[in-house]
Enzyme design. Structure first.
Site, short mmCIF file in Angstrom:
data_model
loop_
_atom_site.label_atom_id
_atom_site.label_comp_id
_atom_site.label_asym_id
_atom_site.label_seq_id
_atom_site.Cartn_x
_atom_site.Cartn_y
_atom_site.Cartn_z
N HIS A 41 5.90 -0.70 -2.70
CA HIS A 41 5.38 0.00 -3.89
C HIS A 41 5.44 1.51 -3.73
CE1 HIS A 41 3.00 -3.76 -5.46
NE2 HIS A 41 4.30 -3.84 -5.69
N CYS A 101 15.35 21.82 -9.87
CA CYS A 101 15.75 21.91 -11.29
C CYS A 101 14.60 22.25 -12.23
CB CYS A 101 16.40 20.59 -11.73
SG CYS A 101 15.23 19.29 -12.15
N CYS A 141 9.81 20.42 -9.94
CA CYS A 141 10.90 20.27 -8.97
C CYS A 141 11.45 21.63 -8.53
CB CYS A 141 12.01 19.45 -9.62
SG CYS A 141 13.50 19.28 -8.62
N ASN A 161 0.82 -1.21 0.00
CA ASN A 161 0.00 0.00 0.00
C ASN A 161 0.85 1.26 0.00
OD1 ASN A 161 -2.07 -1.79 0.16
ND2 ASN A 161 -2.53 -1.46 2.32
N VAL A 162 0.30 2.29 -0.59
CA VAL A 162 1.02 3.56 -0.71
C VAL A 162 0.33 4.63 0.14
CG1 VAL A 162 1.93 3.03 -3.01
CG2 VAL A 162 -0.32 4.10 -2.81
N ASP A 163 -0.56 4.19 1.05
CA ASP A 163 -1.43 5.15 1.75
C ASP A 163 -0.91 5.61 3.11
OD1 ASP A 163 -2.01 2.95 3.50
OD2 ASP A 163 -3.80 2.41 2.34
#
Ligand code: BJW
Ligand code: ZN
Length: 256
Positions: free
Chosen positions: A130, A161, A158, A113-115
């Site tokens: 992930h 840059c 960014c 999970n990316v939560d």
């Protein structure tokens, strides 16, 4: 889909799983989107899955991002906005408590999970194989930075840059973050009991951790209301939602 769960069968399963956990020196846990479902976050592949209206190859690949970064960012802006409104559920909290029942580094929580909800629930050592929605990475200079959950510009750039930023998550065809992945492999290989919670076990190499744990002679317990391709290869299935099953399991450990 709704399946009737045999109450006695679940109770017996919980007893067996609790015994394995009590006897285990090392434990590893692999979680997927299902553990966050009861917090109100959509899973990927269910009937109301996230991919609905978003064919996966159109949003979760580097090619899609090159083709239409705005569309891909729209999808992730929506996911990040959803995160601002959710909290960890009893399943996340039970796993955080499980960590306290083992000496440091003897319990490894591996999440697809990316939560960030495991950390929010208090889990201290989480391997995010992930990536995470809370960080962004520059396509040009590769600098990664914390973005928190605050709204971002439609096409964020960014600060160093001026390059295009992307969510620091792992898309199809991309390598997993090396450090987290190696630690995940070693934990899966080295554990005595492996819990697989709320994942369809379709996405590799994460799903391969189940086989790795098998070859390392671990007991495998699957917590999922539905069958998955991993089901035939596990030692025990606890059929039910993680928010019910995991607290019941940890309760048994607390009382011995
Ligand atoms: C409940 C519940 C409740 C509901 N309680 N449960 C070998 C064979 C074939 C293909 C490949 C292979 N090896 C690699 C590949 C390619 C590919 C892959 O796996 N494809 C398959 C689909 C076939 N893998 C990759 O590309 C990976 N990289 C890689 O292999 O690098 C090496 C390489 C490089 C170049 C060329 C070749 C190789 C990277 C995979 C990255 C996956 N990324 C995503 C998106 C992340 C960003 C984002 O969030 O947007 O990760 S895809 C998506 O799927 C996300 C998830 O982490 C992942 C897994 O999904 P998950 O968590 O299992 O969710 P669901 O929805 O599928 O299932 C939910 C489950 O919960 C269900 O079972 C429900 O029943 C259950 N549930 N309510 C408990 N209350
Ligand atoms: Zn940059």
């Amino acid at each position: 889909m709704h399946h009737p769960v045999d109450h006695d069968e679940l109770e017996h399963g919980l007893d067996a799983a609790a015994l394995w956990l009590l006897q285990a020196e090392r434990v590893a846990v692999l979680t997927g989107a299902g553990v966050s479902a009861e917090s109100g976050l959509a899973t990927f592949r269910g009937p109301d899955g996230l991919w609905e209206g978003h064919p996966v190859e159109q949003v979760a690949t580097p090619e899609a991002f090159r083709r239409d970064p705005q569309m891909v960012w729209r999808f992730y802006h929506g996911r990040r906005a959803a995160l601002r409104m959710v909290e960890p559920n009893p399943g996340h909290r039970a796993l955080a408590e499980l960590e306290t029942l083992f000496p440091a580094s003897h319990l490894t929580l591996i999440t697809q999970n990316v939560d960030g909800l495991h950390q929010a629930a208090g889990s201290g050592r989480v391997l995010e194989v992930h990536g995470t929605l809370r960080q962004v990475r520059c396509e040009a200079c590769a600098e990664t930075s914390d973005a928190g959950l605050l709204p971002l510009p439609e096409l964020p750039t960014c600060g160093s840059c001026g390059g295009l930023l992307r969510p620091a998550v792992v898309w199809f065809g991309e390598m997993l973050p090396q450090d987290a992945w190696w630690q995940a492999e070693s934990a899966a290989w080295d554990c005595d009991c492996f819990l697989v919670v709320g994942t369809s076990a379709l996405v590799y190499p994460a799903a391969g951790l189940i086989d790795l744990a098998r070859s390392g002679n671990s007991r495998i317990v699957e917590v999922n209301p539905d069958r998955t391709p991993a089901s035939p290869r596990v030692d025990l299935r606890l059929r039910g939602p993680a928010g019910k099953v995991l607290p019941a399991l940890v309760q048994r450990l607390r009382t011995g």
